[in-house]
Design an enzyme around this catalytic site. Structure first.
Site, mmCIF file in Angstrom:
data_model
loop_
_atom_site.group_PDB
_atom_site.id
_atom_site.type_symbol
_atom_site.label_atom_id
_atom_site.label_comp_id
_atom_site.label_asym_id
_atom_site.label_seq_id
_atom_site.Cartn_x
_atom_site.Cartn_y
_atom_site.Cartn_z
ATOM 1 N N SER A 101 0.773 -1.257 0.186
ATOM 2 C CA SER A 101 0.048 0.088 -0.280
ATOM 3 C C SER A 101 0.997 1.202 0.101
ATOM 4 O O SER A 101 1.840 1.002 0.570
ATOM 5 C CB SER A 101 -0.923 0.041 1.136
ATOM 6 O OG SER A 101 -1.478 -1.214 1.449
ATOM 7 N N SER A 106 2.176 5.149 -1.816
ATOM 8 C CA SER A 106 2.281 5.797 -3.296
ATOM 9 C C SER A 106 3.617 5.343 -3.999
ATOM 10 O O SER A 106 3.617 5.273 -5.205
ATOM 11 C CB SER A 106 2.434 7.538 -2.833
ATOM 12 O OG SER A 106 3.775 7.550 -2.149
ATOM 13 N N THR A 107 4.456 4.691 -3.100
ATOM 14 C CA THR A 107 5.692 4.032 -3.987
ATOM 15 C C THR A 107 5.378 2.963 -4.676
ATOM 16 O O THR A 107 5.622 2.745 -5.765
ATOM 17 C CB THR A 107 6.882 3.903 -2.856
ATOM 18 O OG1 THR A 107 6.930 5.118 -2.242
ATOM 19 C CG2 THR A 107 7.910 3.338 -3.555
ATOM 20 N N GLY A 146 6.249 -0.484 0.330
ATOM 21 C CA GLY A 146 6.935 0.538 0.600
ATOM 22 C C GLY A 146 7.059 0.602 2.029
ATOM 23 O O GLY A 146 7.041 -0.736 2.701
ATOM 24 N N GLU A 167 -0.486 -5.903 5.213
ATOM 25 C CA GLU A 167 0.866 -6.244 4.766
ATOM 26 C C GLU A 167 1.745 -7.097 5.482
ATOM 27 O O GLU A 167 2.438 -7.958 4.885
ATOM 28 C CB GLU A 167 1.614 -4.538 5.042
ATOM 29 C CG GLU A 167 0.802 -3.447 4.184
ATOM 30 C CD GLU A 167 1.441 -2.036 4.586
ATOM 31 O OE1 GLU A 167 1.720 -1.688 5.469
ATOM 32 O OE2 GLU A 167 1.308 -1.211 3.705
HETATM 33 O O1 DER Z 1 1.771 2.008 5.176
HETATM 34 C C1 DER Z 1 2.567 1.607 4.754
HETATM 35 O O2 DER Z 1 3.277 0.789 5.344
HETATM 36 C C2 DER Z 1 3.078 1.837 3.230
HETATM 37 O O3 DER Z 1 4.122 1.016 2.831
HETATM 38 C C3 DER Z 1 3.462 3.348 3.185
HETATM 39 O O4 DER Z 1 3.207 3.840 4.707
HETATM 40 C C4 DER Z 1 4.531 3.874 2.588
HETATM 41 O O5 DER Z 1 3.919 4.751 1.719
HETATM 42 P P1 DER Z 1 4.603 5.655 0.672
HETATM 43 O O6 DER Z 1 5.203 4.736 -0.208
HETATM 44 O O7 DER Z 1 3.392 6.347 0.236
HETATM 45 O O8 DER Z 1 5.652 6.593 1.477
#
Ligand code: DER
Length: 260
Positions: A30, A32-33, A100, A121
């Site tokens: 989950s 944006s990355t 991410g 996750e």
């Molecule tokens: O929730 C999480 O662990 C996600 O991986 C996240 O926090 C990473 O978010 P980003 O890729 O938008 O920084």
């Protein structure tokens, strides 16, 4: 902008290095990355991705997979499909899991859960042979809770206040905690629970367990994860630690020419 370019470049490198057309099940995290991971995988075309099923880690992840024209398989259906037997050779049916993180320490332990998805996750990461954590250089620290300041904890709504008070007691010797203290986040998770963001002082590394001293607020990721998990009412904790969680292979995100 530079950060987005670094995230995208790191994801494309991760897919180039670790994605294999022979995979059957691919976990998608989950945030944006990981969106750039899905973009890069989808570029392989239906002849490759059409044979695969993608395991999401929440509603955002499900939408990300669907919008890329890839097929979604939720964890319960995966376990049925593979005839999952815990602790057997099919213990990790997912070929690879990309996600991410909010912060990654020098020993590749992670704080995750900024997106309130850390239960699913961690569920997917436990079912995966490999977890590729893609994080731009903002996330890289020596020790966890250096730039990120709290541990996301998923709790049952009716137990949340009980857990909050226990977390306050756990962390209260630290001025950071005394000021802010564990706070409710209004999010209702995909599992219909609450999130509490629990501030703790900067953690040690797991290899520094000899310095462990909870009374002084000195925790290793492993020790803090285990201690919070023991609080009645806690569903899951946003610490992915080497001994308890998956081994993560962090991709070096200072990709050639892109320095965020
Ligand atoms: O929730 C999480 O662990 C996600 O991986 C996240 O926090 C990473 O978010 P980003 O890729 O938008 O920084």
């Amino acid at each position: 902008d530079l950060i987005e370019s670094a995230k995208r470049a790191a994801c494309r490198q991760a897919v180039a290095d670790h994605f294999n057309p022979s995979f059957t099940y691919v976990g998608i995290g989950s945030g944006s990355t990981v969106a750039y991971v899905v973009e890069a995988i989808a570029e392989h075309g239906a002849s490759v991705t059409g044979k695969m099923k993608f395991i999401p880690t929440g509603s955002g992840s499900t939408a990300l997979i669907r919008n890329a024209g890839l097929s979604v398989l939720q964890v319960p259906d995966l376990l049925l499909e593979v005839g999952f037997q815990p602790e057997s050779e099919s213990h990790q049916p997912i070929d690879i899991y990309f996600d991410g993180a909010d912060e990654v320490d020098a020993e590749l332990n992670c704080i995750k859960g900024g997106g309130a998805c850390h239960f699913q996750e961690k569920l997917v990461s436990r079912l995966a042979k490999r977890f590729i954590c893609v994080a731009d250089s903002r996330k890289r620290v020596d020790r966890l809770l250096t730039s990120w300041s709290y541990v996301p904890v998923e709790v049952s709504p009716m137990g949340a206040e009980y857990v909050r008070r226990e977390l306050l007691r756990l962390g209260s010797q630290d001025p950071k905690v005394r000021t802010s203290g564990p706070t409710f986040i209004s999010t209702i998770t995909d599992n219909h629970n609450h999130i509490i963001d629990a501030p703790f002082p900067t953690l040690l590394l797991n290899s520094e367990a000899d310095k462990l001293d909870p009374a002084k607020g000195l925790w290793t990721p492993d020790a803090l994860l285990a201690r919070i998990k023991r609080i009645f009412g806690v569903l899951e904790v946003g610490i992915f630690s080497g001994l308890n969680g998956p081994q993560v292979a962090q991709l070096d995100t200072d990709v050639e020419g892109v320095k965020p």
